[in-house]
Design an enzyme around this catalytic site. Sequence first.
Site, PDB file in Angstrom:
ATOM      1  N   GLU A 494      33.784  57.498 -54.997  1.00 50.57           N
ATOM      2  CA  GLU A 494      33.441  58.760 -54.869  1.00 50.57           C
ATOM      3  C   GLU A 494      34.695  59.494 -54.960  1.00 50.57           C
ATOM      4  O   GLU A 494      35.110  60.084 -55.955  1.00 50.57           O
ATOM      5  CB  GLU A 494      32.520  59.064 -53.876  1.00 50.57           C
ATOM      6  CG  GLU A 494      31.905  60.488 -53.740  1.00 50.57           C
ATOM      7  CD  GLU A 494      30.773  60.337 -52.769  1.00 50.57           C
ATOM      8  OE1 GLU A 494      30.328  61.543 -52.476  1.00 50.57           O
ATOM      9  OE2 GLU A 494      30.473  59.287 -52.056  1.00 50.57           O
ATOM     10  N   GLU A 766      32.472  60.270 -41.142  1.00 48.71           N
ATOM     11  CA  GLU A 766      31.381  60.802 -42.002  1.00 48.71           C
ATOM     12  C   GLU A 766      30.359  61.077 -41.071  1.00 48.71           C
ATOM     13  O   GLU A 766      29.472  62.281 -41.215  1.00 48.71           O
ATOM     14  CB  GLU A 766      31.081  59.970 -43.418  1.00 48.71           C
ATOM     15  CG  GLU A 766      29.996  60.520 -44.036  1.00 48.71           C
ATOM     16  CD  GLU A 766      29.814  59.962 -45.482  1.00 48.71           C
ATOM     17  OE1 GLU A 766      29.324  60.532 -46.350  1.00 48.71           O
ATOM     18  OE2 GLU A 766      30.130  58.873 -45.220  1.00 48.71           O
TER      19      GLU A 766
END
Length: 885
Positions: A494, A766
């Site tokens: 990502e 996260e």
Amino acid sequence: MAPFINTLLQKVMISGFICILSISTFAQKLSVTDLKVEHLKNPMAIETDSPRFSWKIRSSVKNTIQSAYEIRVGRDKAAMNAGKDLVWKAAVSGDQSVLIKYEGAALQSKKRYFWQIRVKDNHGNTSAWSEPAFFQMGISPMDWTATWIKVAGKDTAARSPLFRKEFVVNKKLKSAIAYVTAKGLYEARINGQRVSDTYFAPGWTSYRDHLQYQVYDVTTILKSGSNVFGVSLGNGWYKGRIGFGNQHNFYGDTRGLLLQLVMEYTDGTTETVQTDESWKYAYGPIMASDIYDGEIYDARLEISGWDNIGYREDNKWNAVGTMEKGSEKLVAMSGPPVKKHEKFKALKVFKTPAGETVVDFGQNLVGWVMLKAKGAAGTKITLSHAEVLTKEGNFYTTNLRSAKAQDIYILKENTEQVFEPHFTFQGFRYVKVEGYPGELTTEDLTAVALYSAMETTGKFATSNSLLNQLQHNIQWGQKGNFLDVPTDCPQRDERLGWTGDAQAFANTAAYNMDVAGFFTKWLKDVKADQQPNGSIPHVIPNVLGANDGASAGWADVATIIPWDMYVAYGDRQMLETQFESMRKWVDYISSVAKNNLWNSGFHFGDWLFYRPHDDNDGRAAVTDKYLIAQTFYAHSTQLLINAAKVLGKQEDVAKYSALLANIKSAFVKEYMTTTGRLVSGTQTAYVLALQFDMLPEELRAASANRLVANIRDYGNHLTTGFLGTPYLCHVLTRFGHNDVAYDLLMQESYPSWLYPVKMGATTIWERWDGIKPDGSFQTPDMNSYNHYAYGAIGDWMYRTIAGINSVAEEPGYKSIIIAPKPGGKITNAAAELETPYGPVKSAWTLENGVLKLEVTIPANTKAKVILPETTREIGSGTYYFESKL
């Protein structure tokens, strides 16, 4: 309340202060330091015709304000020092010392200019002239004469090409300046050495709109006679795998190099060496290089001396091909380059239960590993990277998804070699080593952190070790994810510039580091990738393609970061540059809103909020996404109004103030009962409604009480996600519930900020429960252990615990508020912040209900100190206060 003044202590502190000053400062009451142009020290590529100058003032006298300054700018340093041959000089009354525009003769492309400052203060003192600083003008479009070169034919090889050009310096050299860019990534070398300590150049931008070039002073590298330029290219973001769906060649399918070396001789003549058909290329030892997958390097294919004089095999090299210029603009690099920073020796080498050889560096970081090895030619060593181990102690890479994150080195003959990658980076704490010849020891590996070269500006520490580790984790989350763009995560497939993460964290980022240049550069990409209808993509630079709409709290980056950076750095020009983008964004929302309600389109909502397993009593943390959208609609409109006021755009102020009233009225009608209860009874709903002043003033206190009740119902736990978390403690403190804010901050069980700390985290996760209490993992497809969004609590820690606050009416810390609010059983706290004017310090201890506070305020600013028993206006200097709580 009287000031806490201890004469003996004051003398000791003053004595200690003087000891750390330079001799010249000790001899003078007033001096000028830290000269910058466009937020940068001695920048090599300024493109604006009116660059802006900033400096800091040091004074040994309290309450010092600059009363006037003199500035002089010249082409020759010696002449300028003597006050001769100046292109600009000015003597100006006033206290402005930040971002002052150049107003002299026209500045010339490629030329270097030197400048100095001296100042007068309100006490009648005059400083000496500062040490000279310089800035160099960038190269104008018409001065680019080089030709883009590439490999011949189609660029389909995975290997990295090497480009080579030999040239001669046949006169006495005065200066040699190289201008370099690439489609892909490049590493430039002259005579066997790197031309700079910059990595991942030319950086990642919205390549279809603009491509950065870098400028290097290589005067000291060149030699009389023969010299060699050597440049290697990698795929990088331009051609390599980026985004989702195994996407390659997003910006183009051909790597290219553009280089121009301008040599000026002492006799006044110039000579240019540039990329053209005379260059040659061959393929080197980098067999493959990809940001997600890593690098393969075969040392047996090294070409000894290829980038140096004396190499005689280039007659076997290939003639280069040429490329068309392309439609993208070439722009000077405006942000800080990526460089190497901290190095970590391996803590231990161990065998996992699965029998793997793993190395622990003790810190989750972003960069790469330098490896020493010696073995038979053809020996293949594989380094795999991971952030965490399983609860059994085995190597874990499932959360990397499809990213291989592997570096492979193939040894040449039996001699010690040191390897490190060139065009890739990894996010890791642990490295699995396979194929190493002999016994692997901790001396064989060193981890190197790479991130954009932002100066550290903030320090924060308290009596609580867990909070100190949280601050450490916040800082390292920023370091790891501020690699040229503000990425969401640095390890999996990502590593994109997610806008929601960036806007949530921007204020905290500006406390920890000087991010003025970093965000100036990135906001150009926000503006460039904004769609014609005003919509903002989810990631910047946008490699996900056009999206149907824009998500609330993500796309609002277009208004939030320009305003936050204006308040932090006082950069009015940032608002001027971004204003049309800000307005287009608000107008886009208006175009899709119905009856002033933004209740359509896709939204991420309060991303990764706490999801209770069995919440049957109506307290579920799911917040209506359109309620969230409406609050951010109002927030962006308010920020647009703020910017319009600063820029003197009164028509816009009137227009959008009327719109804002309608937005808030629509919110009340759609989402609130007459008593102030919201249709979503979540923490995030109340936090956003209160933070953005969506509720009638008379109902706000009751709504804050509902927020507190929700927090108490969850056992003093937060349930907020990416959008609610940054404002949660701010709202509680604002409405008189600072104790509850501290209860949340000090909470050690899941979900909380300190839960990951207790679980051994060295960066921000996260998810609140990336590792569950039983040691198992959260959903691996979305479970990064280096993701800075929840680190936004750092903003509250600086502002509330330490009490250091900027003031929007006099931004950039020209005016400062010091208002610490102790709590959470913390007995002392201290913070420092290097502002555009100099260092601000706030340090307090709490003893027997008495707050003892030490404050330092930089010259040329003022501050308001707010304590429970008093409010004091102070000028620069160091002060001591006592106050009963």
